[in-house]
Design an enzyme around this catalytic site. Structure first.
Site, mmCIF file in Angstrom:
data_model
loop_
_atom_site.group_PDB
_atom_site.id
_atom_site.type_symbol
_atom_site.label_atom_id
_atom_site.label_comp_id
_atom_site.label_asym_id
_atom_site.label_seq_id
_atom_site.Cartn_x
_atom_site.Cartn_y
_atom_site.Cartn_z
ATOM 1 N N LYS A 42 0.814 -1.203 0.000
ATOM 2 C CA LYS A 42 0.000 0.000 0.000
ATOM 3 C C LYS A 42 0.855 1.262 0.000
ATOM 4 O O LYS A 42 0.439 2.296 -0.512
ATOM 5 C CB LYS A 42 -0.904 0.025 1.242
ATOM 6 C CG LYS A 42 -1.921 -1.065 1.289
ATOM 7 C CD LYS A 42 -2.714 -0.961 2.628
ATOM 8 C CE LYS A 42 -3.678 -2.102 2.761
ATOM 9 N NZ LYS A 42 -4.248 -2.181 4.114
ATOM 10 N N GLY A 43 2.004 1.203 0.633
ATOM 11 C CA GLY A 43 2.773 2.400 0.938
ATOM 12 C C GLY A 43 3.120 3.295 -0.243
ATOM 13 O O GLY A 43 3.219 4.504 -0.105
ATOM 14 N N GLU A 98 8.250 2.618 -5.198
ATOM 15 C CA GLU A 98 8.170 2.171 -3.796
ATOM 16 C C GLU A 98 8.307 3.342 -2.832
ATOM 17 O O GLU A 98 8.941 4.357 -3.146
ATOM 18 C CB GLU A 98 9.327 1.211 -3.525
ATOM 19 C CG GLU A 98 8.928 -0.238 -3.370
ATOM 20 C CD GLU A 98 8.227 -0.571 -2.066
ATOM 21 O OE1 GLU A 98 7.514 0.265 -1.495
ATOM 22 O OE2 GLU A 98 8.397 -1.707 -1.621
ATOM 23 N N ASP A 99 7.768 3.183 -1.652
ATOM 24 C CA ASP A 99 7.947 4.190 -0.610
ATOM 25 C C ASP A 99 9.354 4.143 -0.020
ATOM 26 O O ASP A 99 10.009 5.159 0.118
ATOM 27 C CB ASP A 99 6.886 4.015 0.493
ATOM 28 C CG ASP A 99 6.715 2.570 0.945
ATOM 29 O OD1 ASP A 99 7.540 1.702 0.570
ATOM 30 O OD2 ASP A 99 5.744 2.301 1.671
ATOM 31 N N ASP A 102 14.168 -1.058 2.411
ATOM 32 C CA ASP A 102 14.701 -1.363 3.733
ATOM 33 C C ASP A 102 15.689 -2.528 3.582
ATOM 34 O O ASP A 102 16.825 -2.310 3.186
ATOM 35 C CB ASP A 102 13.505 -1.693 4.632
ATOM 36 C CG ASP A 102 13.852 -1.845 6.089
ATOM 37 O OD1 ASP A 102 14.642 -1.045 6.597
ATOM 38 O OD2 ASP A 102 13.322 -2.775 6.733
ATOM 39 N N LYS A 130 16.898 3.131 3.272
ATOM 40 C CA LYS A 130 17.582 2.843 4.545
ATOM 41 C C LYS A 130 18.717 1.868 4.267
ATOM 42 O O LYS A 130 18.601 0.667 4.549
ATOM 43 C CB LYS A 130 16.583 2.144 5.482
ATOM 44 C CG LYS A 130 15.970 2.990 6.570
ATOM 45 C CD LYS A 130 15.264 2.061 7.550
ATOM 46 C CE LYS A 130 13.868 2.524 7.842
ATOM 47 N NZ LYS A 130 13.134 1.606 8.738
ATOM 48 N N VAL A 152 9.907 4.606 10.515
ATOM 49 C CA VAL A 152 9.254 5.866 10.145
ATOM 50 C C VAL A 152 7.815 5.650 9.668
ATOM 51 O O VAL A 152 7.470 4.569 9.188
ATOM 52 C CB VAL A 152 10.045 6.612 9.040
ATOM 53 C CG1 VAL A 152 11.352 7.167 9.591
ATOM 54 C CG2 VAL A 152 10.317 5.711 7.833
ATOM 55 N N ASP A 158 3.185 3.283 7.106
ATOM 56 C CA ASP A 158 2.279 3.084 8.243
ATOM 57 C C ASP A 158 2.950 2.420 9.431
ATOM 58 O O ASP A 158 4.015 1.806 9.310
ATOM 59 C CB ASP A 158 1.113 2.190 7.825
ATOM 60 C CG ASP A 158 1.550 0.735 7.671
ATOM 61 O OD1 ASP A 158 2.506 0.492 6.905
ATOM 62 O OD2 ASP A 158 0.979 -0.133 8.343
ATOM 63 N N ARG A 164 -0.472 6.872 7.598
ATOM 64 C CA ARG A 164 -0.078 6.975 6.185
ATOM 65 C C ARG A 164 -0.330 8.365 5.613
ATOM 66 O O ARG A 164 0.313 8.783 4.665
ATOM 67 C CB ARG A 164 -0.881 5.980 5.337
ATOM 68 C CG ARG A 164 -0.546 4.528 5.567
ATOM 69 C CD ARG A 164 -1.206 3.679 4.480
ATOM 70 N NE ARG A 164 -1.299 2.281 4.861
ATOM 71 C CZ ARG A 164 -0.317 1.389 4.722
ATOM 72 N NH1 ARG A 164 0.839 1.769 4.219
ATOM 73 N NH2 ARG A 164 -0.479 0.135 5.079
HETATM 74 P P1 IMP Z 1 12.039 -4.318 2.481
HETATM 75 O O1 IMP Z 1 12.625 -4.707 3.826
HETATM 76 O O2 IMP Z 1 13.012 -3.533 1.670
HETATM 77 O O3 IMP Z 1 11.523 -5.543 1.776
HETATM 78 O O4 IMP Z 1 10.823 -3.364 2.817
HETATM 79 C C1 IMP Z 1 9.523 -3.677 2.478
HETATM 80 C C2 IMP Z 1 8.555 -2.610 2.842
HETATM 81 O O5 IMP Z 1 8.404 -2.562 4.256
HETATM 82 C C3 IMP Z 1 8.891 -1.171 2.467
HETATM 83 O O6 IMP Z 1 8.652 -0.872 1.146
HETATM 84 C C4 IMP Z 1 7.912 -0.453 3.374
HETATM 85 O O7 IMP Z 1 6.636 -0.415 2.777
HETATM 86 C C5 IMP Z 1 7.933 -1.311 4.618
HETATM 87 N N1 IMP Z 1 8.848 -0.691 5.600
HETATM 88 C C6 IMP Z 1 10.162 -0.865 5.747
HETATM 89 N N2 IMP Z 1 10.662 -0.047 6.709
HETATM 90 C C7 IMP Z 1 9.608 0.677 7.172
HETATM 91 C C8 IMP Z 1 9.471 1.743 8.146
HETATM 92 O O8 IMP Z 1 10.405 2.220 8.797
HETATM 93 N N3 IMP Z 1 8.207 2.214 8.310
HETATM 94 C C9 IMP Z 1 7.117 1.760 7.628
HETATM 95 N N4 IMP Z 1 7.217 0.787 6.691
HETATM 96 C C10 IMP Z 1 8.445 0.255 6.469
HETATM 97 MG MG MG Z 2 6.562 -0.517 0.483
#
Ligand code: IMP
Ligand code: MG
Length: 181
Positions: A42-43, A98-99, A102, A130, A152, A158, A164
């Protein structure tokens, strides 16, 4: 609501400025191509909405929703598609929007999966990054604002499906995470 927030980490002005920079680069790179913007739900929907209005070329938009494994560090977790892209991807120039990147696991798996549908190209754009949390190597073609290893919310992101709508990217007070919802 405002009482839940600890601090503003990235302001709406910083987000706007970076979005304009990324949009200008995307516009240049995709001129003459058949761009398909794919928002990761959703982000990603808030950033996608802002980004697409700054890209002055013909682009189509679609969305994909994938299962989240939360913040588990399991690298074995394969992404499960909850809502798929509706159109045929063969020959398309896909830009995943993507938002936040991580661990990188979500996009790594998503790119692998979408590649099997024979798009012409597939690239990644994320407004927040990040890098200190990365578990897999991933090329972010359009990389946004680097943030430290803090959880965050806001600008699409969220905590338990809340916050959001906040225009800035913020951290929450520690006691919010301890509360039972
Ligand atoms: P990934 O760890 O890169 O697979 O991250 C997947 C998703 O987790 C990101 O696109 C965000 O939507 C969510 N996410 C990761 N870190 C945060 C955070 O600090 N706050 C809120 N959502 C997060
Ligand atoms: Mg995301």
């Amino acid at each position: 609501m405002q009482n839940d927030l600890e601090k503003v980490l990235v302001t709406r002005e910083d987000i706007e400025k970076k979005t304009a920079e990324l949009a200008a680069q995307i516009e240049k790179d995709y001129k003459g191509k058949h761009l398909l913007l794919v928002g990761v739900l959703k982000g990603g929907f808030v950033f996608l909405a802002d980004l697409m209005r700054k890209i002055n070329i013909q682009a189509e938009v679609d969305f994909i929703m994938v299962s989240s494994y939360g913040h588990s560090t399991k690298s074995s977790g394969v992404v499960k598609i909850i809502k798929d892209i509706d159109i045929d991807l063969a020959g398309r120039d896909i830009l995943l929007v993507e938002d936040l990147i991580d661990t990188g696991l979500t996009l790594k798996h998503l790119v692998e999966l979408l590649k099997t549908r024979n798009p012409s190209s597939i690239k990644i754009c994320a407004i927040l990054d990040k890098p200190s949390r990365r578990l897999v190597n991933i090329d972010i073609d359009y990389d946004g604002i680097e943030i430290p290893d803090e959880y965050v919310v806001g600008y699409g992101l969220d905590y338990q499906n809340k916050y959001r709508h906040l225009p800035d990217v913020c951290t929450l007070k520690p006691e919010i995470y301890k509360k039972k919802h």
